[in-house]
Design a protein around this motif. Structure first.
Motif, mmCIF file in Angstrom:
data_model
loop_
_atom_site.group_PDB
_atom_site.id
_atom_site.type_symbol
_atom_site.label_atom_id
_atom_site.label_comp_id
_atom_site.label_asym_id
_atom_site.label_seq_id
_atom_site.Cartn_x
_atom_site.Cartn_y
_atom_site.Cartn_z
ATOM 1 N N ILE A 1 -1.180 12.431 8.103
ATOM 2 C CA ILE A 1 -1.988 12.111 9.289
ATOM 3 C C ILE A 1 -3.282 11.436 8.866
ATOM 4 N N ALA A 2 -3.719 10.482 9.664
ATOM 5 C CA ALA A 2 -5.077 9.948 9.564
ATOM 6 C C ALA A 2 -5.563 9.662 10.967
ATOM 7 N N LEU A 3 -6.857 9.805 11.169
ATOM 8 C CA LEU A 3 -7.443 9.519 12.475
ATOM 9 C C LEU A 3 -8.803 8.867 12.293
ATOM 10 N N PHE A 4 -9.076 7.894 13.164
ATOM 11 C CA PHE A 4 -10.238 7.033 12.989
ATOM 12 C C PHE A 4 -11.099 7.019 14.246
ATOM 13 N N ASP A 5 -12.407 6.875 14.033
ATOM 14 C CA ASP A 5 -13.354 6.498 15.077
ATOM 15 C C ASP A 5 -13.790 5.082 14.756
ATOM 16 N N GLY A 6 -13.231 4.129 15.464
ATOM 17 C CA GLY A 6 -13.512 2.744 15.138
ATOM 18 C C GLY A 6 -12.970 2.407 13.772
ATOM 19 N N ALA A 7 -13.823 1.860 12.899
ATOM 20 C CA ALA A 7 -13.383 1.466 11.563
ATOM 21 C C ALA A 7 -13.466 2.600 10.562
ATOM 22 N N SER A 8 -14.046 3.732 10.958
ATOM 23 C CA SER A 8 -14.288 4.834 10.027
ATOM 24 C C SER A 8 -13.359 6.009 10.290
ATOM 25 N N ILE B 1 -9.457 1.557 1.738
ATOM 26 C CA ILE B 1 -9.259 2.908 1.209
ATOM 27 C C ILE B 1 -9.762 3.879 2.272
ATOM 28 N N PHE B 2 -8.931 4.808 2.655
ATOM 29 C CA PHE B 2 -9.368 5.763 3.677
ATOM 30 C C PHE B 2 -8.781 7.147 3.402
ATOM 31 N N SER B 3 -9.373 8.140 3.994
ATOM 32 C CA SER B 3 -8.957 9.526 3.804
ATOM 33 C C SER B 3 -8.111 9.981 4.979
ATOM 34 N N GLY B 4 -6.895 10.413 4.660
ATOM 35 C CA GLY B 4 -6.062 11.105 5.618
ATOM 36 C C GLY B 4 -5.841 12.511 5.100
ATOM 37 N N PHE B 5 -4.751 13.131 5.510
ATOM 38 C CA PHE B 5 -4.419 14.454 4.981
ATOM 39 C C PHE B 5 -2.950 14.747 5.216
ATOM 40 N N GLY C 1 0.793 -1.221 0.000
ATOM 41 C CA GLY C 1 0.000 0.000 0.000
ATOM 42 C C GLY C 1 0.819 1.261 0.000
ATOM 43 N N ASP C 2 0.110 2.398 0.130
ATOM 44 C CA ASP C 2 0.681 3.738 -0.026
ATOM 45 C C ASP C 2 -0.060 4.679 0.917
ATOM 46 N N LEU C 3 0.685 5.393 1.758
ATOM 47 C CA LEU C 3 0.089 6.325 2.709
ATOM 48 C C LEU C 3 0.037 7.766 2.217
#
Length: 533
Positions: free
Chosen positions: A142-149, A126-130, A42-44
């Motif tokens: 950076i990425a931050l999650f509430d549970g799986a989302s 697939i998720f959104s960071g910034f 993968g790729d961050l």
């Protein structure tokens, strides 16, 4: 093209390797076998058209298609700049500019959800960071999650607190909530403000966030070794990685490292495409590892566009740079699985698919540890080091570049370096040691070539090496397709600073850059620590 998920080598094969090396009289069967699981690529660090410095054609769906359909990734973070967003995910100009956190919430995340709900990339993470412009420093992923989302609530609050975004751009209800919590204070100017961001992540997302230092040496004065130590001291569960193998590899200045090519800028260069922080033997990364810090190396594409008009920037996600993170779970990878894998350090990073599988472990007569792990032994105990790797039948090298015509070149590892360094006390803030960016004990313990490895029945190249534990140390690997002394590229096995590719003709320059990159491939493992009981 797609890539098969690679399972780790069997416990039987590993035990046979250990048995062949001898050891003492204790039964080999007392050594734990390797856990079952798979390597996920993968790729961050990726950008779409919602980042103003990405090309308008770099739509979300284009990037996803390249990452997953073309180049076989298993997971990816979309990490647009935490700045003002002027476009939607399709590249359409917005009537009114919005904060990027709102852009992700309004356009990016719903589109990914819709695609996956319809069955497209449904098995991918697939998720959104910034990518945050850290005050007085440079970029942090950076990425931050509430549970799986993904926590869009947290993204918006972070953007309000830690950027200079005009507060009127945010929702009035959110703004009132934030001001009730923080007053009118915002943290967007000083180095202390930057530390406040790490503290905020630790308080609000202690186990469900990460903050990766991106392209650390690209701009002079962005970071010092003391900064890395301070970030890690404050939030070791969050700041645990540095993007040492940087993106933007298609730029004339490899990695986009454009500082003048003078001797005093040696620390601002890439070496075989790798930031000085990681590439320098005994340099900053080794200084951090030499304190026993669990700070890992990563690679990313930093994709903005590949070739547009007279300019080139970077490869697409998975095309040239890959992180392989171990995942013991079955089925679709989840954010929690990825975070666990990233934090564990059980991962390796590679350019140009030089390798696509790696087993690197250290074993005593009773225990075994892999990348990121710590093997505890007695002084004088024998330690057996096992290195097993695979390379694919071909990589993504195209000739001409971006033509869709495969060059059909099989990447071949010329040599693998086993690197060792001593581990001592952790430097304390306020002491001279906190600013020391070298580890004089670091050295290449052994250089392995094809004369040293054999091919196992499962297709892995296999090496076994025995050493004696006499002090606290760490062991790590790097490998390359280059010989030890290649004019302009290596000297005595060490990578040399990459030079600018300055061909005048655009088309020829793009091809020269691509040839340069595929002619200089590297992989780096994360370390295994050995600690005396």
């Amino acid at each position: 093209m797609t890539y098969k998920k690679l399972m780790i080598p069997s416990a039987i094969a590993i035990l046979l390797t250990f048995a062949a090396c001898g050891g003492d009289n204790q039964p080999v069967s007392s050594v734990p076998s390797l856990p079952s699981g798979r390597w996920l690529a993968g790729d961050l660090h990726t950008h779409t058209t919602q980042s103003a410095d990405a090309d308008v054609s770099q739509t979300l769906e284009k990037v996803l298609s390249k990452a997953f359909a073309s180049y076989g990734l298993d997971w990816m973070a979309v990490s647009n700049h935490l700045r003002v967003s002027t476009r939607d995910e399709k590249g359409n100009t917005l009537a009114t500019s919005i904060p990027m956190s709102i852009g992700a919430e309004r356009y990016e995340i719903p589109r990914v959800q819709a695609l996956q709900a319809a069955g497209t990339y449904a098995d991918k993470l697939i998720f959104s960071g910034f990518e945050w412009d850290m005050p007085t420093h440079d970029h942090v992923g950076i990425a931050l999650f509430d549970g799986a989302s993904v926590s869009t609530k947290g993204m918006k609050e972070f953007e309000y607190l830690f950027t200079t975004r005009d507060e009127t751009m945010f929702d009035a209800t959110d703004l009132a909530t934030w001001k009730a919590k923080y007053g009118t204070t915002r943290y967007n100017k000083t180095a202390d403000d930057a530390l406040q961001a790490f503290a905020w992540l630790k308080t609000n997302y202690p186990d469900t966030s990460y903050a990766v230092i991106n392209h650390p040496s690209r701009n002079k004065g962005s970071y010092s070794i003391a900064d890395f130590r301070a970030f890690n001291d404050l939030a070791p569960n969050i700041m645990f990685a540095i993007e040492g193998m940087v993106g933007n590899q298609m730029e004339p200045d490899r990695g986009g490292y454009t500082a003048a090519y003078t001797d005093d800028n040696a620390l601002l260069r890439v070496y075989g495409g790798v930031d000085y922080v990681v590439a320098k033997l005994g340099g900053p990364w080794d200084a951090l590892l030499g304190e026993g810090r669990r700070i890992w190396n990563l690679t990313d594409s930093d994709t903005h566009f590949k070739i547009v008009g007279s300019n080139s920037s970077g490869y697409f996600p998975g095309e040239y740079a890959k992180n392989y993170v171990f995942n013991s779970a079955t089925g679709k990878p989840l954010a929690a699985d990825l975070l666990t894998g990233l934090r564990s350090g059980k991962m390796f990073s590679v350019y140009g698919d030089l390798i696509n599988a790696l087993d690197f472990n250290l074993a005593s007569t009773s225990d075994r540890k892999e990348m990121g792990g710590e093997l505890k032994v007695g002084s004088g105990d024998k330690v057996t080091i096992t290195i097993r790797f695979k390379s694919p039948s071909k990589n993504n090298y195209e000739k001409p570049v971006d033509s869709g015509t495969a060059a059909n070149v099989k990447p071949v590892v010329d040599h693998v370096d086993l690197i060792v360094g001593d581990v001592g006390a952790k430097a304390a803030a306020g002491t001279a040691a906190y600013s020391v960016a070298t580890n004089s004990s670091t050295k290449v313990l052994k250089r392995f070539t094809s004369a040293d490895w054999k091919v196992d029945a499962d297709g892995y190249y296999s090496i076994s090496y025995e050493t004696t534990a006499t002090k606290n140390q760490y062991f790590r690997l790097r490998g390359t397709n280059l010989g030890t002394d290649v004019a302009g590229l290596t000297a005595a096995g060490e990578p040399l600073a990459d030079q600018r590719t300055s061909t005048t003709d655009n088309t020829q320059r793009f091809n020269d850059i691509n040839d340069r990159n595929y002619g200089s491939l590297w992989f780096y493992s994360n370390p295994v620590f050995v600690t005396l009981r």
